[in-house]
Design an enzyme around this catalytic site. Structure first.
Site, mmCIF file in Angstrom:
data_model
loop_
_atom_site.group_PDB
_atom_site.id
_atom_site.type_symbol
_atom_site.label_atom_id
_atom_site.label_comp_id
_atom_site.label_asym_id
_atom_site.label_seq_id
_atom_site.Cartn_x
_atom_site.Cartn_y
_atom_site.Cartn_z
ATOM 1 N N TYR A 157 -25.741 3.737 9.682
ATOM 2 C CA TYR A 157 -24.856 5.031 9.298
ATOM 3 C C TYR A 157 -24.113 4.824 9.996
ATOM 4 C CZ TYR A 157 -23.150 9.591 11.215
ATOM 5 O OH TYR A 157 -22.439 11.179 11.190
ATOM 6 N N ASP A 193 -18.812 -1.454 7.789
ATOM 7 C CA ASP A 193 -18.389 -0.869 8.516
ATOM 8 C C ASP A 193 -18.649 -0.862 10.150
ATOM 9 O OD1 ASP A 193 -19.848 2.434 8.982
ATOM 10 O OD2 ASP A 193 -18.572 1.874 10.007
ATOM 11 N N LYS A 195 -13.561 4.647 16.975
ATOM 12 C CA LYS A 195 -13.431 4.601 18.572
ATOM 13 C C LYS A 195 -12.345 3.626 19.339
ATOM 14 C CE LYS A 195 -18.534 5.143 16.683
ATOM 15 N NZ LYS A 195 -18.947 5.721 17.544
HETATM 16 P P1 KE4 Z 1 -17.451 8.922 13.941
HETATM 17 O O1 KE4 Z 1 -17.066 10.320 12.435
HETATM 18 O O2 KE4 Z 1 -18.451 10.116 14.715
HETATM 19 O O3 KE4 Z 1 -16.039 9.433 14.146
HETATM 20 O O4 KE4 Z 1 -17.593 7.859 12.539
HETATM 21 C C1 KE4 Z 1 -18.570 7.438 12.330
HETATM 22 C C2 KE4 Z 1 -19.433 6.242 12.311
HETATM 23 C C3 KE4 Z 1 -18.868 6.172 11.218
HETATM 24 N N1 KE4 Z 1 -20.134 4.120 11.381
HETATM 25 C C4 KE4 Z 1 -20.207 3.596 12.341
HETATM 26 C C5 KE4 Z 1 -20.994 2.225 12.104
HETATM 27 C C6 KE4 Z 1 -21.033 4.988 13.857
HETATM 28 O O5 KE4 Z 1 -21.327 4.161 14.959
HETATM 29 C C7 KE4 Z 1 -20.060 6.169 13.568
HETATM 30 C C8 KE4 Z 1 -20.228 7.145 14.640
HETATM 31 N N2 KE4 Z 1 -21.462 6.415 15.452
HETATM 32 C C9 KE4 Z 1 -22.105 8.103 16.408
HETATM 33 C C10 KE4 Z 1 -23.106 6.526 17.237
HETATM 34 N N3 KE4 Z 1 -24.008 6.903 17.102
HETATM 35 C C11 KE4 Z 1 -21.438 8.350 16.771
HETATM 36 C C12 KE4 Z 1 -21.745 9.967 18.266
HETATM 37 C C13 KE4 Z 1 -22.160 11.341 17.267
HETATM 38 O O6 KE4 Z 1 -22.417 11.313 15.807
HETATM 39 O O7 KE4 Z 1 -21.865 11.621 18.118
#
Ligand code: KE4
Length: 428
Positions: A142, A237, A265
Site C-alpha cells: 500500500y 516506500d 510517520k
Molecule cells: P498516509 O497518507 O496514510 O500518511 O501514508 C500512506 C502510506 C504510504 N506508504 C506506506 C508504506 C504506508 O504504510 C502508508 C500508510 N499506512 C497505513 C497503515 N497500514 C496508514 C493507516 C491508515 O490508513 O489509517
C-alpha cells in the site's frame, strides 16, 4: 451503552463509517472501536477509562510511545514561536539534514504532509525524469490512496492494473502493473514485456500493509539490477520502514540504494509529515528549481518539524535500535510459543520493532500466502486480547509495532494476556 459506543453512534452520523480512516472502524475484526481519551507511554486509555497496551502505535509514527517528554517539550517550545509560517524556517533545514545524515541516498528531499503526498510526488517525478508512464507495484503493498495506487492485479502478471476503487479511472489504473512481492522472475517477465515503458518500480521494502512480509534475500537486488538495466527508477516506500527497521531504514538494513525514497510517520513524530527525496539530479527537477510541480500549504510546518527532529534525535542514541529489536524478538517468540503449545499453525516475523503474526503454517512470502491465513481466528484473538487490555492492529493484514516505551514488564503482561486470549479465541 459505553461512552465509546455513544461516541461511535454520533461519529457515524458525521463521518463515513464513523471514522476518519477506514481501518479504525474494526470492520476486519468485528466489534465497536473504542474512542481514545488520552495516551501516554505504551498505553491508551479509552473514553470509559479502560487502558490498553498499544501495539498499533498510531500505525507506525510513535517509536517513542505516546507523548514522550522530549517531543512534548520540543512541540511546546515550537508552538510558542507560532505554528505555521508559510515561509522557510530553520527547523525544516535541521530535520532535512538529520534525515539525510541517517539516509544518505536522500541527497535532496521535499517535506509534505502525508505518505500519500510523498508517493504521489515521487511517482510524478519518476515519470517526468524518465519520460515514461508505467509504474510497477506489488500485490499487498500500500502506498497511500492516490488513484494510481488503488489498482488490483490484472489477470496475468504483466497485465495492466484494474481500478480497485470506484472513482479511479481505468486510464489511470491501466498505467500501473502489479506483480507478486518476493517474485523476482515475475518482475523480470514484466520488464521483458514493458521494460522500456516503465518509469519506476515502487515497493515497500518490508511489507507492512499485508501483515508483515520480509523480503527474500534475492528480491531487492533483483529490483535494483532490473531497474538499472531498463532505465527505470527504484522507489523505496519507507513511510513505514523508515527509521523503524534500522537507524537508516530498510535501505541501510538491506544495503540497497534506491533512486527515490518516500518517508512519513516517524519523521513527524506523530505530527502530519511526509517526505520524498533521493538523487539530487532527480530532485532538482522539482519546482521551483525545475519544472515538476508539487506544493503544500503546511509543508515544513515548524511544529511538525520540531516533533520529527526531537524523535530522530532520541532514536539516534547508542543501542536504541538493538534494544528495541531484542524486545520485539522476545514478544514475538512468546506469541509463537503460545500458539505452538496449542498446536495452532503460526508464522511470525519481525524487523526492528515492526512485527506480524499469521495463523498459517507458512512460509508467507507473498500476499497470496498471507491471504491463506486464518483471519477468523485472528479476529477472535483480537477481540479476546482487547478485553484483556492488549490492543493489536484491528486487521490480520496490518503490521504491528512496539516502542521504546514498552518495558519488559509490559511485554510479559502482553504475552500472558495473548496466551489466555488464544484459548478463548480457539474455543469460540
Ligand atoms: P498516509 O497518507 O496514510 O500518511 O501514508 C500512506 C502510506 C504510504 N506508504 C506506506 C508504506 C504506508 O504504510 C502508508 C500508510 N499506512 C497505513 C497503515 N497500514 C496508514 C493507516 C491508515 O490508513 O489509517
Amino acid at each position: 451503552m459505553s461512552r465509546s459506543a455513544e461516541l461511535f453512534e454520533r461519529a457515524k452520523d458525521v463521518f463515513p463509517g464513523g471514522v476518519n480512516s477506514p481501518v479504525r472502524a474494526f470492520r476486519a475484526v468485528g466489534g465497536t472501536p473504542f474512542f481514545v481519551a488520552r495516551a501516554a507511554g505504551c498505553r491508551l486509555t479509552d473514553a470509559d477509562g479502560r487502558t490498553y497496551v498499544d501495539y498499533v502505535c498510531s500505525w507506525g509514527p510513535l517509536i517513542l510511545g505516546h507523548a514522550p517528554a522530549a517531543v512534548l517539550d520540543a512541540v511546546r517550545q515550537a508552538a510558542e514561536r507560532g505554528w505555521t509560517y508559510g515561509a522557510p524556517c530553520e527547523v525544516e533545514v535541521e530535520l532535512g539534514e538529520a534525515v539525510r545524515h541517517r539516509m544518505p541516498a536522500l541527497e535532496m528531499m521535499r517535506f509534505v504532509n502525508s505518505g500519500t503526498e510523498a508517493t504521489m510526488a515521487a511517482v510524478r517525478l519518476a515519470r517526468a525524469a524518465t519520460g515514461r508512464e508505467l509504474i510497477l507495484k506489488f500485490e499487498g503493498c500500500y502506498h497511500g490512496h492516490a488513484d494510481g495506487f488503488l489498482v488490483r492485479a490484472g489477470s496475468g502478471v504483466a497485465t495492466l492494473g484494474l481500478p480497485d476503487s470506484p472513482g479511479v479511472p481505468a486510464g489511470i489504473a491501466g498505467l500501473t502493473m502489479t506483480a507478486p512481492f518476493n517474485d523476482a522472475p515475475a518482475v523480470e517477465a514484466v520488464f521483458r514485456s514493458h521494460g522500456d515503458r516503465i518509469a519506476a518500480v515502487i515497493v515497500e521494502p518490508f511489507v507492512g500493509n499485508a501483515g508483515f512480509i520480509p523480503p527474500v534475500p534475492e528480491f531487492h537486488p533483483a529490483l535494483r539490477r532490473l531497474c538499472d538495466r531498463h532505465g527505470a527508477l527504484l522507489i523505496f516506500d519507507e513511510v513505514m520502514t523508515g527509521f523503524r527497521v534500522a537507524a537508516g531504514g530498510a535501505q541501510e538494513r538491506l544495503g540497497i540504494r534506491p533512486d527515490l525514497t518516500t518517508l512519513g510517520k516517524i519523521i513527524g513524530g506523530g505530527f502530519p509529515v511526509g517526505a520524498y527525496g533521493g538523487r539530487a539530479d532527480l530532485m532538482r527537477q522539482i519546482a521551483p528549481e525545475g519544472p515538476v510541480y508539487q506544493a503544500g500549504t503546511l509543508s515544513g510546518n515548524p511544529v511538525a518539524m520540531a516533533a520529527g527532529l526531537a524523535t530522530l534525535r532520541e532514536t539516534a542514541r547508542a543501542g536504541f535500535y538493538e534494544a528495541l529489536e531484542r524486545r520485539t524478538a522476545r514478544l514475538v517468540a512468546g506469541i509463537g510459543d503460545a500458539a505452538r503449545r496449542r498446536g495452532i499453525p503460526v508464522t511470525l516475523g519481525h524487523a526492528g520493532s515492526m512485527w506480524g503474526v499469521y495463523f498459517t503454517p507458512g512460509p508467507v512470502r507473498t500476499y497470496a500466502d498471507a491471504k491463506g491465513a486464518d483471519t477468523a481466528l485472528f479476529a477472535r484473538w483480537h477481540g479476546a486480547a482487547l478485553a484483556r487490555g492488549v490492543y493489536l492492529p484491528p486487521s490480520a493484514f496490518e503490521a504491528a509495532f512496539i516502542s521504546n516505551a514498552h518495558t519488559d514488564a509490559d511485554l510479559d503482561f502482553t504475552v500472558t494476556q495473548l496466551d489466555a486470549a488464544l484459548d478463548e479465541a480457539r474455543a469460540r
